[in-house]
Enzyme design. Structure first.
Site, PDB file in Angstrom:
ATOM      1  N   CYS A 117      52.354  51.619  25.379  1.00 44.72           N
ATOM      2  CA  CYS A 117      51.619  51.670  26.423  1.00 44.72           C
ATOM      3  C   CYS A 117      51.987  52.257  27.765  1.00 44.72           C
ATOM      4  CB  CYS A 117      51.044  49.971  26.707  1.00 44.72           C
ATOM      5  SG  CYS A 117      52.415  48.917  26.414  1.00 44.72           S
ATOM      6  N   HIS A 123      49.835  47.019  32.975  1.00 46.56           N
ATOM      7  CA  HIS A 123      50.874  47.264  33.301  1.00 46.56           C
ATOM      8  C   HIS A 123      51.111  48.019  34.495  1.00 46.56           C
ATOM      9  CE1 HIS A 123      52.355  45.570  29.807  1.00 46.56           C
ATOM     10  NE2 HIS A 123      52.822  46.808  28.940  1.00 46.56           N
TER      11      HIS A 123
HETATM   12  C1  11C Z   1      55.400  45.604  25.888  1.00 48.64           C
HETATM   13  N1  11C Z   1      55.170  47.891  25.800  1.00 48.64           N
HETATM   14  O1  11C Z   1      54.458  45.658  27.006  1.00 48.64           O
HETATM   15  C2  11C Z   1      55.263  46.833  25.202  1.00 48.64           C
HETATM   16  C3  11C Z   1      54.133  46.421  23.996  1.00 48.64           C
HETATM   17  O2  11C Z   1      56.340  49.897  21.139  1.00 48.64           O
HETATM   18  O3  11C Z   1      54.034  49.597  21.358  1.00 48.64           O
HETATM   19  C4  11C Z   1      54.040  47.628  22.889  1.00 48.64           C
HETATM   20  C5  11C Z   1      55.283  48.061  22.110  1.00 48.64           C
HETATM   21  C6  11C Z   1      55.208  49.365  21.324  1.00 48.64           C
HETATM   22  O4  11C Z   1      56.183  44.916  25.869  1.00 48.64           O
END
Ligand code: 11C
Length: 330
Positions: A126, A235
């Site tokens: 993401c 995010h």
């Molecule tokens: C998080 N980006 O916010 C991560 C979630 O490799 O798809 C997704 C983890 C991934 O912790």
């Protein structure tokens, strides 16, 4: 299209259902799949109750497309089995992203790499997706030299238990079950995913490797610090970009304003800038606080926010599926 949804009862799975419905993806049969303990439960799709089935039942139904969001180990074990049955898998885990023979796709950037032979297609992380949506158009025009990204990541990226931890702490339950090593409410953890090589976390390593593969360009340098914050809507990323060539700040704004999938929110006099509170539930990548870095030439600072469950996961996966259908690749 017969569509299997592996991980249908998880946080991303639930958003995938919503996105498939909203975008009116041509689903003729939806096959929800989840872990053994959820088999037999029902989920709702277009107001219809549909029973969750086991992995093997789903494979035997030979769906055209399988959207996977059930963790890397499940993907490693079952994605090849779906692929062997003729299904095209779009996998939201990190299992195949950096495999040399698997495509890592953000449709606005590199969907044209896809062919009918791609039976397992990787959906990026993401925090990577929202970053490359902004880097890509600027790289084409000015050439990336070095990118420094610091993230402020929503607890929804960790999953339902993390959202429960935050909400329990907000409501004053100091003994709430902990997904994180510390409290997350009133806190910021410089620790997303597990620590790996050279004291970087896996999340930081994804941010430092996936963009180069998606952009098809490893000529620039990229470094990352990933931080978990007590936020739910999306995010955020503070990004410092050094270019090979100088730029005009208005041209940067124009390029980003014209980039499909990107919305510029940048009017500081009126306190307009991207925030997770407003990105929540939206598919766009929002960018603002666009300004020249005063400390060195050819360098820019900006701030990127996106809903990590939508463009950062479900929406991007469904967009890949839409491309496959449109181009007759499944
Ligand atoms: C998080 N980006 O916010 C991560 C979630 O490799 O798809 C997704 C983890 C991934 O912790």
């Amino acid at each position: 299209m017969k569509v299997a949804l592996v991980g249908a009862t998880g946080m991303v799975g639930e958003v995938m259902l919503k996105v498939l419905e909203e975008r009116n993806f041509p689903v003729t049969k939806l096959i929800p799949v989840a872990s053994e303990k959820s088999v037999g439960k029902t989920i709702f799709f277009k107001n219809e109750a549909i029973e969750v089935v086991s992995m093997q039942e789903a494979i035997d139904m030979q769906p055209h497309i399988a959207l996977f969001s059930a963790g890397g180990n499940t993907s490693l074990e079952f994605a090849p089995k779906f692929a062997a049955a003729g299904t095209t898998v779009i996998d939201n885990s990190s299992a195949f992203r950096m495999d040399a023979d698997k495509k890592l796709v953000v449709p606005e950037i590199n969907a044209e790499e896809l062919t009918p032979e791609d039976k397992i297609i990787a959906n990026p992380n993401c925090s990577t997706i929202q970053l490359v949506m902004v880097l890509h158009p600027l790289n084409k025009k000015f050439g990336l030299k070095r990118v420094v990204v610091s993230t402020y990541q929503s607890v929804t990226g960790t999953g339902k238990n993390a959202v429960d931890q935050l909400n329990a702490e907000i409501s004053g339950d100091a003994d709430a079950a902990k997904v994180y090593p510390y409290e997350i409410f009133k806190n910021a953890l410089p620790h997303c995913d597990v620590f790996a090589e050279d004291d970087y976390t896996k999340e930081e390593i994804k941010l430092m490797t996936e963009p180069k593969k998606i952009l098809g360009d490893d000529s620039f340098n990229l470094t990352a610090t990933a931080v978990r914050v007590p936020v739910q809507g999306g995010h955020s990323e503070s990004v410092n970009i050094e270019f090979e060539n100088d730029f005009d700040i208005d041209e940067i704004r124009n390029i980003l304003s014209e980039t499909p999938g990107v919305t510029v929110l940048d009017d500081v006099q009126n306190k307009i800038y991207p925030m997770p509170l407003y990105a929540d539930g939206k598919d766009e990548v929002f960018v603002g606080r666009i300004r020249r870095d005063r400390s060195q030439p050819n360098t820019l600072n900006l701030w990127i926010v996106a809903d990590n469950l939508r463009k950062g996961a479900a929406t991007n996966a469904v967009q890949i599926a839409e491309y496959l259908v449109k181009q007759d690749l499944v």
